[in-house]
Design an enzyme around this catalytic site. Structure first.
Site, PDB file in Angstrom:
ATOM      1  N   TRP A 150       0.811  -1.214   0.000  1.00 48.61           N
ATOM      2  CA  TRP A 150       0.000   0.000   0.000  1.00 48.61           C
ATOM      3  C   TRP A 150       0.845   1.264   0.000  1.00 48.61           C
ATOM      4  O   TRP A 150       0.326   2.340  -0.249  1.00 48.61           O
ATOM      5  CB  TRP A 150      -0.900   0.018   1.259  1.00 48.61           C
ATOM      6  CG  TRP A 150      -0.101  -0.298   2.482  1.00 48.61           C
ATOM      7  CD1 TRP A 150       0.073  -1.544   3.037  1.00 48.61           C
ATOM      8  CD2 TRP A 150       0.716   0.585   3.255  1.00 48.61           C
ATOM      9  NE1 TRP A 150       0.947  -1.478   4.099  1.00 48.61           N
ATOM     10  CE2 TRP A 150       1.346  -0.173   4.259  1.00 48.61           C
ATOM     11  CE3 TRP A 150       0.971   1.956   3.209  1.00 48.61           C
ATOM     12  CZ2 TRP A 150       2.221   0.363   5.193  1.00 48.61           C
ATOM     13  CZ3 TRP A 150       1.842   2.510   4.135  1.00 48.61           C
ATOM     14  CH2 TRP A 150       2.455   1.720   5.109  1.00 48.61           C
ATOM     15  N   ASN A 151       2.142   1.183   0.335  1.00 46.74           N
ATOM     16  CA  ASN A 151       2.868   2.436   0.600  1.00 46.74           C
ATOM     17  C   ASN A 151       3.161   3.243  -0.668  1.00 46.74           C
ATOM     18  O   ASN A 151       3.202   4.462  -0.631  1.00 46.74           O
ATOM     19  CB  ASN A 151       4.126   2.188   1.447  1.00 46.74           C
ATOM     20  CG  ASN A 151       5.157   1.325   0.774  1.00 46.74           C
ATOM     21  OD1 ASN A 151       4.856   0.592  -0.157  1.00 46.74           O
ATOM     22  ND2 ASN A 151       6.389   1.409   1.242  1.00 46.74           N
ATOM     23  N   PRO A 175      -3.496  -6.277  -5.429  1.00 42.64           N
ATOM     24  CA  PRO A 175      -2.965  -5.102  -4.731  1.00 42.64           C
ATOM     25  C   PRO A 175      -3.230  -5.212  -3.230  1.00 42.64           C
ATOM     26  O   PRO A 175      -3.970  -6.098  -2.783  1.00 42.64           O
ATOM     27  CB  PRO A 175      -3.787  -3.962  -5.331  1.00 42.64           C
ATOM     28  CG  PRO A 175      -5.113  -4.593  -5.623  1.00 42.64           C
ATOM     29  CD  PRO A 175      -4.854  -6.040  -5.964  1.00 42.64           C
ATOM     30  N   ALA A 176      -2.641  -4.289  -2.467  1.00 38.58           N
ATOM     31  CA  ALA A 176      -2.866  -4.297  -1.010  1.00 38.58           C
ATOM     32  C   ALA A 176      -4.330  -3.985  -0.702  1.00 38.58           C
ATOM     33  O   ALA A 176      -4.993  -3.234  -1.423  1.00 38.58           O
ATOM     34  CB  ALA A 176      -1.968  -3.261  -0.355  1.00 38.58           C
ATOM     35  N   GLU A 250      10.854  -8.042  -3.464  1.00 39.52           N
ATOM     36  CA  GLU A 250      11.288  -6.707  -3.027  1.00 39.52           C
ATOM     37  C   GLU A 250      10.764  -6.539  -1.615  1.00 39.52           C
ATOM     38  O   GLU A 250       9.579  -6.271  -1.407  1.00 39.52           O
ATOM     39  CB  GLU A 250      10.705  -5.634  -3.958  1.00 39.52           C
ATOM     40  CG  GLU A 250      11.157  -5.732  -5.398  1.00 39.52           C
ATOM     41  CD  GLU A 250      12.638  -5.402  -5.574  1.00 39.52           C
ATOM     42  OE1 GLU A 250      13.243  -4.787  -4.681  1.00 39.52           O
ATOM     43  OE2 GLU A 250      13.200  -5.788  -6.614  1.00 39.52           O
ATOM     44  N   LEU A 251      11.642  -6.726  -0.629  1.00 39.40           N
ATOM     45  CA  LEU A 251      11.164  -6.863   0.753  1.00 39.40           C
ATOM     46  C   LEU A 251      11.586  -5.688   1.643  1.00 39.40           C
ATOM     47  O   LEU A 251      11.921  -4.627   1.137  1.00 39.40           O
ATOM     48  CB  LEU A 251      11.662  -8.206   1.303  1.00 39.40           C
ATOM     49  CG  LEU A 251      11.342  -9.410   0.393  1.00 39.40           C
ATOM     50  CD1 LEU A 251      11.919 -10.698   0.957  1.00 39.40           C
ATOM     51  CD2 LEU A 251       9.843  -9.549   0.163  1.00 39.40           C
ATOM     52  N   CYS A 284      10.481   1.557   2.127  1.00 36.08           N
ATOM     53  CA  CYS A 284      11.465   0.490   2.353  1.00 36.08           C
ATOM     54  C   CYS A 284      12.882   1.025   2.335  1.00 36.08           C
ATOM     55  O   CYS A 284      13.790   0.407   2.868  1.00 36.08           O
ATOM     56  CB  CYS A 284      11.278  -0.597   1.304  1.00 36.08           C
ATOM     57  SG  CYS A 284      11.265   0.082  -0.356  1.00 36.08           S
ATOM     58  N   GLU A 462      14.159  -4.632  -9.893  1.00 36.73           N
ATOM     59  CA  GLU A 462      13.087  -4.034 -10.685  1.00 36.73           C
ATOM     60  C   GLU A 462      13.614  -2.748 -11.299  1.00 36.73           C
ATOM     61  O   GLU A 462      14.474  -2.080 -10.718  1.00 36.73           O
ATOM     62  CB  GLU A 462      11.869  -3.749  -9.805  1.00 36.73           C
ATOM     63  CG  GLU A 462      11.201  -5.026  -9.339  1.00 36.73           C
ATOM     64  CD  GLU A 462       9.822  -4.808  -8.741  1.00 36.73           C
ATOM     65  OE1 GLU A 462       9.659  -3.886  -7.928  1.00 36.73           O
ATOM     66  OE2 GLU A 462       8.906  -5.566  -9.085  1.00 36.73           O
TER      67      GLU A 462
HETATM   68  P1  NAP Z   1       2.806  -7.050   3.578  1.00 30.75           P
HETATM   69  O1  NAP Z   1       1.975  -7.119   4.795  1.00 30.75           O
HETATM   70  O2  NAP Z   1       3.834  -8.091   3.368  1.00 30.75           O
HETATM   71  O3  NAP Z   1       1.801  -6.994   2.350  1.00 30.75           O
HETATM   72  C1  NAP Z   1       2.264  -6.866   1.018  1.00 30.75           C
HETATM   73  C2  NAP Z   1       1.244  -7.508   0.105  1.00 30.75           C
HETATM   74  O4  NAP Z   1       1.202  -8.903   0.388  1.00 30.75           O
HETATM   75  C3  NAP Z   1      -0.174  -7.001   0.310  1.00 30.75           C
HETATM   76  O5  NAP Z   1      -0.836  -6.999  -0.944  1.00 30.75           O
HETATM   77  C4  NAP Z   1      -0.762  -8.044   1.233  1.00 30.75           C
HETATM   78  O6  NAP Z   1      -2.172  -8.117   1.161  1.00 30.75           O
HETATM   79  C5  NAP Z   1      -0.127  -9.278   0.657  1.00 30.75           C
HETATM   80  N1  NAP Z   1      -0.128 -10.453   1.534  1.00 30.75           N
HETATM   81  C6  NAP Z   1      -0.035 -10.511   2.881  1.00 30.75           C
HETATM   82  N2  NAP Z   1      -0.073 -11.806   3.303  1.00 30.75           N
HETATM   83  C7  NAP Z   1      -0.185 -12.570   2.179  1.00 30.75           C
HETATM   84  C8  NAP Z   1      -0.280 -13.977   1.921  1.00 30.75           C
HETATM   85  N3  NAP Z   1      -0.234 -14.878   2.904  1.00 30.75           N
HETATM   86  N4  NAP Z   1      -0.413 -14.400   0.648  1.00 30.75           N
HETATM   87  C9  NAP Z   1      -0.435 -13.510  -0.364  1.00 30.75           C
HETATM   88  N5  NAP Z   1      -0.357 -12.172  -0.191  1.00 30.75           N
HETATM   89  C10 NAP Z   1      -0.217 -11.704   1.058  1.00 30.75           C
HETATM   90  O7  NAP Z   1       3.579  -5.648   3.475  1.00 30.75           O
HETATM   91  P2  NAP Z   1       2.947  -4.205   3.615  1.00 30.75           P
HETATM   92  O8  NAP Z   1       2.785  -3.912   5.064  1.00 30.75           O
HETATM   93  O9  NAP Z   1       1.770  -4.036   2.717  1.00 30.75           O
HETATM   94  O10 NAP Z   1       4.116  -3.306   2.984  1.00 30.75           O
HETATM   95  C11 NAP Z   1       5.157  -2.819   3.711  1.00 30.75           C
HETATM   96  C12 NAP Z   1       6.405  -3.661   3.493  1.00 30.75           C
HETATM   97  O11 NAP Z   1       6.734  -3.624   2.096  1.00 30.75           O
HETATM   98  C13 NAP Z   1       7.611  -3.107   4.210  1.00 30.75           C
HETATM   99  O12 NAP Z   1       8.334  -4.162   4.811  1.00 30.75           O
HETATM  100  C14 NAP Z   1       8.402  -2.438   3.090  1.00 30.75           C
HETATM  101  O13 NAP Z   1       9.779  -2.332   3.356  1.00 30.75           O
HETATM  102  C15 NAP Z   1       8.116  -3.327   1.937  1.00 30.75           C
HETATM  103  N6  NAP Z   1       8.341  -2.632   0.664  1.00 30.75           N
HETATM  104  C16 NAP Z   1       9.412  -2.992  -0.081  1.00 30.75           C
HETATM  105  C17 NAP Z   1       9.674  -2.322  -1.264  1.00 30.75           C
HETATM  106  C18 NAP Z   1      10.842  -2.722  -2.102  1.00 30.75           C
HETATM  107  O14 NAP Z   1      10.865  -2.332  -3.269  1.00 30.75           O
HETATM  108  N7  NAP Z   1      11.803  -3.469  -1.586  1.00 30.75           N
HETATM  109  C19 NAP Z   1       8.821  -1.304  -1.704  1.00 30.75           C
HETATM  110  C20 NAP Z   1       7.718  -0.964  -0.926  1.00 30.75           C
HETATM  111  C21 NAP Z   1       7.493  -1.647   0.260  1.00 30.75           C
HETATM  112  P3  NAP Z   1      -3.081  -7.292   2.244  1.00 30.75           P
HETATM  113  O15 NAP Z   1      -2.807  -5.867   1.995  1.00 30.75           O
HETATM  114  O16 NAP Z   1      -4.465  -7.674   1.906  1.00 30.75           O
HETATM  115  O17 NAP Z   1      -2.628  -7.737   3.600  1.00 30.75           O
END
Ligand code: NAP
Length: 482
Positions: A150-151, A175-176, A250-251, A284, A462
């Protein structure tokens, strides 16, 4: 605005089979903006089937035609940038100016990969046998599953959809849950630009595990591209192994920023304030540990506090606001816990530290821009990803010590250093074990540059010339001449 019919499958907008929906709220006010279709197993299966059906035709389409669709999407996104930014501000919370910047960044991926579509070069390799020829082709991997956070709710989508479409793949995107409307807006542009049915499909849902399981277990899906937390990324990678999917991850990150005493501490503080409080710290690549060499610590800290004091929190659409809300209550709790833990263990709270509730901010999820001094290894904030507006300052004494401490993290996404010493900038940027290093640079990202991390920050890149490789398989053709 769509209400309930936010699934895009095989070129058609539709609701969930059972009519189920979930609410989308404004994080600045808590108000419900719209409802989104709550897709599940059946809808995901249909999206995968549509992508599978579309793949043969789309992968056979010539690269110039694929590029045209992406260029048209780029033109539409640029034309509607302000509307898209306003929607993003409402749904995600970032100030309008930041939202507009994100839309431009998102559009850049469409333009970049439109051109990369034409540069999917192969090669020929000399053979030691006279009558033999080798050629190497790069071909699309097949159906892709994309999962986004979502960010950065628009650019994280174009960073995946554009290279997939350019390479000749088809895609199902989830998407989120917090930002499905931005995803809908991007897919509306793709459809209007003439992307054929089934090439890109959207499944909005509040049941990520159910939809994710379907995408992961399907043998028709040949690649997973995920941006999100390390915790979820690890689970998805393990599950993808059963069908031997390609993965790119991308974590999370825990970026160090190092300010050496040969740098201008005021300039470094300006950079620190800009990148730390960007997106309310929910990035991130946000600096999570700001290492400052002891002799410039007072000048750096004063300049940072001065800048932090001028930040204006509030709803992102309000003129003059420079920092928006956190995404949800869980994010507020996490940041509060990290600040309390740091203070209990000896950090000094120099600014902020609390939830903001005055002037109507209590309806949203606002946290005061915060500065902590004397942060050390014993504190949670030193190790856990912060994802909030908290600048954690850690004093240090010398170069080798700070490089060791900066590398002392399981993450490896972004890192930053401020120095005017050329030798030091080369030495330290080579020694930092991160995928990205900014030297006197707080924005070392662009559609043309590879983005990604090492260690627990993920796999693959990416953007840039590397970004399309993730969607291509390498095929060797050996020919024996008659
Ligand atoms: P998240 O909780 O891991 O969620 C990311 C996506 O995964 C969302 O669409 C979420 O859906 C989905 N998801 C969660 N559990 C899942 C499962 N068991 N199976 C399939 N999909 C699942 O992360 P977030 O809180 O949205 O985002 C923040 C994180 O993203 C931070 O750690 C940040 O550092 C990282 N990030 C990394 C980058 C990069 O390029 N490295 C860029 C941006 C953000 P829901 O929304 O429905 O839960």
């Amino acid at each position: 605005m769509r209400n309930g019919d936010t699934l895009f499958i095989d070129g058609k907008w539709c609701a969930a089979d059972d009519g189920r929906t979930f609410r989308v709220t404004d994080p600045a006010t808590g108000a419900v903006i719209a409802t989104a279709a709550d897709g599940g197993t059946a809808e995901t299966d249909r999206a995968i089937a549509a992508a599978h059906e579309a793949f043969d035709t789309w992968s056979a389409e010539n690269a110039y035609r694929r590029a045209e669709v992406l260029w048209r999407t780029h033109a539409l996104m640029t034309e509607r940038a302000e509307d898209l930014a306003a929607l993003m501000t409402q749904e995600q919370g970032k100030p309008l100016k930041a939202a507009l910047n994100e839309v431009r960044y998102a559009a850049d991926f469409l333009a970049w990969f439109a051109e990369e579509a034409k540069r999917v070069y192969g090669s020929s390799i000399p053979s030691s046998r006279g009558g033999q020829r080798f050629s190497v082709l790069r071909q699309p991997v097949g159906v892709v599953a994309g999962i986004t956070p979502w960010n950065y709710p628009v650019s994280m989508i174009t960073r995946k959809v554009a290279p997939a479409v350019a390479a000749g793949c088809s895609i199902v995107l989830k998407p989120a849950e917090q930002t499905p409307l931005c995803a809908v807006a991007v897919f509306e542009l793709l459809a209007e630009a003439g992307l054929p049915p089934g090439v890109a499909n959207l499944v909005t849902t509040s049941r990520p595990a159910e939809v994710g399981a379907r995408l992961l277990d399907s043998p028709l899906v040949r690649k997973l591209t995920f941006t999100g937390s390390t915790e979820v990324g690890k689970d998805l990678t393990a599950r993808a192994a059963a069908t031997m999917k390609r993965v790119s991850m991308e974590l999370g990150g825990h970026a160090p920023m190092i300010v050496f005493d040969d740098a201008d501490p005021v300039h470094a503080a300006k950079g620190a304030a800009l990148v730390k409080f960007l997106n309310t710290g929910q990035a991130c690549i946000s600096p999570n540990r700001i290492f400052v060499q002891r002799s410039v610590l007072p000048a750096f800290t004063d300049a940072l506090l001065d800048r932090v004091g001028k930040l204006v929190p509030g709803p992102g659409h309000r003129p003059g606001v420079t920092i928006g809300p956190l995404v949800d209550e869980a994010a507020l709790r996490k940041v509060t816990r990290q600040v309390e833990d740091a203070v209990e263990k000896g950090a000094r709270l120099l600014a902020g530290g609390d939830r903001l509730t005055d002037d109507g901010l209590d309806a949203g999820r606002f946290f005061a821009p915060t500065v902590l001094a004397d942060v050390d290894e014993s504190m949670r904030i030193y190790r856990e990803e912060t994802f909030g507006p908290v600048a954690a300052i850690v004093p240090f004494d010398d170069e080798s010590e700070v490089v060791r401490r900066a590398n002392d993290t399981e993450y490896g996404l972004a890192s930053y250093l401020y120095t005017r010493d050329l030798g030091r900038s080369v030495r330290v940027s080579e020694a930092l074990r991160f995928g990205i290093v900014g030297v006197n640079d707080i924005n070392p990202t662009a559609a043309a540059a590879p983005f990604g991390g090492v260690g627990m920050s993920g796999l693959g890149r990416e953007g840039g010339a590397h970004g399309i490789d993730e969607y291509l398989d390498v095929k060797l053709v050996g020919v024996c001449l008659p």
